[in-house]
Design an enzyme around this catalytic site. Structure first.
Site, PDB file in Angstrom:
ATOM      1  N   ARG A   1      -5.442  -1.798  12.013  1.00 44.26           N
ATOM      2  CA  ARG A   1      -6.779  -1.964  11.111  1.00 44.26           C
ATOM      3  C   ARG A   1      -6.921  -0.504  10.878  1.00 44.26           C
ATOM      4  NH1 ARG A   1     -12.260  -4.027  13.929  1.00 44.26           N
ATOM      5  NH2 ARG A   1     -11.830  -2.086  15.156  1.00 44.26           N
TER       6      ARG A   1
ATOM      7  N   PHE B   1     -16.234 -12.130  15.764  1.00 46.23           N
ATOM      8  CA  PHE B   1     -15.931 -11.252  17.165  1.00 46.23           C
ATOM      9  C   PHE B   1     -16.221 -11.953  18.152  1.00 46.23           C
ATOM     10  CE2 PHE B   1     -17.080  -7.521  19.728  1.00 46.23           C
ATOM     11  CZ  PHE B   1     -15.902  -6.780  19.454  1.00 46.23           C
TER      12      PHE B   1
ATOM     13  N   ASP C   1     -24.826 -11.180  11.384  1.00 46.15           N
ATOM     14  CA  ASP C   1     -23.992 -10.004  12.021  1.00 46.15           C
ATOM     15  C   ASP C   1     -23.666  -8.828  11.188  1.00 46.15           C
ATOM     16  OD1 ASP C   1     -22.901  -7.979  13.645  1.00 46.15           O
ATOM     17  OD2 ASP C   1     -22.491  -9.449  15.225  1.00 46.15           O
TER      18      ASP C   1
ATOM     19  N   TYR D   1     -23.192   2.102  16.167  1.00 49.54           N
ATOM     20  CA  TYR D   1     -22.129   3.054  16.612  1.00 49.54           C
ATOM     21  C   TYR D   1     -20.926   3.016  15.410  1.00 49.54           C
ATOM     22  CZ  TYR D   1     -20.429  -0.762  19.441  1.00 49.54           C
ATOM     23  OH  TYR D   1     -19.902  -2.025  19.862  1.00 49.54           O
ATOM     24  N   LYS D   2     -20.813   2.346  14.417  1.00 42.73           N
ATOM     25  CA  LYS D   2     -19.827   2.197  13.639  1.00 42.73           C
ATOM     26  C   LYS D   2     -20.155   2.922  12.126  1.00 42.73           C
ATOM     27  CE  LYS D   2     -18.262  -2.275  15.841  1.00 42.73           C
ATOM     28  NZ  LYS D   2     -18.515  -3.746  15.718  1.00 42.73           N
TER      29      LYS D   2
HETATM   30  C1  LIG Z   1     -18.740  -4.275  16.985  1.00 43.54           C
HETATM   31  C2  LIG Z   1     -19.349  -5.361  17.301  1.00 43.54           C
HETATM   32  C3  LIG Z   1     -20.174  -5.977  18.133  1.00 43.54           C
HETATM   33  C4  LIG Z   1     -20.416  -4.946  19.296  1.00 43.54           C
HETATM   34  O1  LIG Z   1     -21.105  -5.399  20.003  1.00 43.54           O
HETATM   35  P1  LIG Z   1     -21.716  -4.647  21.334  1.00 43.54           P
HETATM   36  O2  LIG Z   1     -22.842  -5.424  22.477  1.00 43.54           O
HETATM   37  O3  LIG Z   1     -22.178  -3.329  20.797  1.00 43.54           O
HETATM   38  O4  LIG Z   1     -20.624  -4.515  22.363  1.00 43.54           O
HETATM   39  C5  LIG Z   1     -20.505  -7.231  17.991  1.00 43.54           C
HETATM   40  N1  LIG Z   1     -20.320  -8.080  17.043  1.00 43.54           N
HETATM   41  C6  LIG Z   1     -19.699  -7.625  15.948  1.00 43.54           C
HETATM   42  C7  LIG Z   1     -19.372  -8.804  14.877  1.00 43.54           C
HETATM   43  C8  LIG Z   1     -18.997  -6.519  15.969  1.00 43.54           C
HETATM   44  O5  LIG Z   1     -18.113  -5.966  14.912  1.00 43.54           O
END
Ligand SMILES: *Cc1c(COP(=O)(O)O)cnc(C)c1O
Length: 428
Positions: A387, A138, A207, A232-233
């Site tokens: 997705r 990401f 992560d 939040y996921k």
């Molecule tokens: C959703 C996600 C994030 C989100 O990061 P924020 O700091 O909350 O915006 C970070 N890394 C990964 C791999 C994600 O899937």
């Protein structure tokens, strides 16, 4: 498989009653099928009353007294202990704070410390100065790591997934991976990769953004070093919910002994915040990773989201997740055959998280918009990926059937060619 088989599957599903925990009545009435819980989890009903109570009673009436009387000051740790049970961490090892991006920065900094004074001898004496990650990780993780690396005189090296193991002995100090890939849904073998990294003398940061609450995780069994994750996921904490960070106790114990200062040394990560000492002294353990005042309203929502996951076992969640994703793959490939969808998620369920992605040449964005117009909410990830996330707590087998049927209709009618579906919104 037909629609009745899916209805039967739902009637036998042990998790089916847990769907009532979520605020889906209006969504259901509008005929919407939500397949995006991997990006923003559904609102738990409990959060509605809980937030009202925190606002009206704890804030409105308790005012500043609520930091003590309502336990606001220990809330981040209490929710951290709940999340710990979902990821194989122990009480007191995991804290809720800040965003995933910010926690990654802290975890990288801690990893450099752990590498330098930890398993492999002094950092200065080692030639290893690379952070290794995956090119398809990401972007925020890559941006944060790149800046961190530049600041430290390190180098961020990006490779494709099959090359990871082969590059570990190539001067790697930190291996930074996202457990489940946000784009493809591919899931790494956490235990094996951690072992391989340790054999090469590297520290590993995982992560868990797309895996916490979606797949069983055992950080201790994997002997991981550091982990971060998103609220939040699959943890259903609401838009912008705070994130979490975990460190193996072998690292926090060393931090304690050496008085290691985190890179963001705020007052609530101080050993005695209310001594108002002009000089910083880190709190012990994971507590030092707290920077400033916690967002109490957001924490209250997150706790309800985490509680909703704790109502099931991770093994039951995983079993249903595999069944849902297997069914979706089989139905799309059968009922939407010839419409140009290519599966990019691993067919082997052991190698995927709880999402399924299909690539579609140049038209993916318009197709997803047409699907959303028909009430099937997934999302689009540039350049070509549609997705779909499956959250076993509230996604039904019948939802999978109906979603694929609408996908088939969108394709056979060509309605996605309508120009209005090609207008890009800010968030895709
Ligand atoms: C959703 C996600 C994030 C989100 O990061 P924020 O700091 O909350 O915006 C970070 N890394 C990964 C791999 C994600 O899937």
């Amino acid at each position: 498989v037909n629609r009745d088989d899916c209805l039967n599957e739902d009637s036998r599903d042990p998790l089916a009653p847990l769907r009532a925990q979520f605020s889906l009545d209006r969504v259901d009435r509008e005929g919407v099928i939500y397949l995006d819980g991997n990006s923003l989890g559904v609102l738990p009903k409990a959060a509605i009353t809980r937030i009202k109570d925190v606002v009206e009673t704890e804030w409105g009436n308790g005012l500043i007294r609520s930091w003590n009387s309502a336990g606001w000051i220990t809330l981040a740790g209490r929710i951290g202990d709940k999340i710990a049970t979902l990821v194989g961490a122990r009480p007191g090892e995991l804290i809720v704070a800040d965003s995933t991006s910010i926690n990654l920065f802290k975890a990288l900094s801690a990893s450099a410390f752990a590498f330098g004074y930890g398993l492999t001898g002094p950092f200065a004496a080692s030639k290893a100065s690379r952070i290794l990650s995956e090119k398809t990780n990401f972007p925020t993780d890559l941006y944060i790591a790149d800046t961190f690396a530049r600041e430290q005189g390190m180098e961020l090296v990006l490779v494709d997934e099959p090359e990871i193991r082969g590059r570990l002995k190539d001067g790697v100090a930190i291996l930074m991976l996202t457990h489940v890939n946000y784009r493809t849904g591919h899931m790494h073998r956490m235990r094996e990769l951690t072992q391989a990294a340790h054999d090469a003398g590297a520290i590993v940061v995982w992560d868990l953004a797309h895996s916490a609450g979606a797949v069983p995780i055992d950080l201790h069994d994997a002997d991981a070093d550091f982990a971060i994750g998103c609220g939040y996921k699959y943890l259903n904490g609401g838009p912008g919910a705070p994130a979490f960070i975990w460190a193996h106790p072998r690292h926090t114990q060393r931090m304690d002994r050496e008085g290691w200062r985190p890179p963001l040394s705020g007052w609530l990560g101080h050993a005695q915040p209310f001594a108002f000492d002009p000089y910083y002294e880190p709190a012990n353990g994971i507590q030092r990773f707290i920077c400033g005042t916690p967002p109490v309203l957001s924490l209250a929502a997150l706790e309800c989201g985490v509680d909703a996951v704790l109502a099931a076992s991770m093994d039951a969640i995983r079993a249903k997740s595999i069944a849902l994703t297997d069914l979706f793959i089989a139905l799309v490939e059968d009922r939407c055959a010839g419409h140009g969808f290519t599966l990019v998620t691993p067919r082997d369920s052991a190698a995927r998280g709880s999402q399924v992605s299909f690539a579609h040449s140049a038209e993916g964005y318009a197709i997803m918009q047409a699907l959303i117009a028909r009430g099937v909410i997934g999302d689009f990830r540039a350049p070509d990926i549609l997705r779909f996330g499956f959250t076993p707590l509230y996604t039904r087998f019948i939802d999978v059937w109906d979603a694929v049927e609408r996908m088939r209709q969108v394709m056979t009618s060509s309605e996605w060619r309508d120009p209005r579906f090609s207008v890009r919104a800010a968030v895709t």
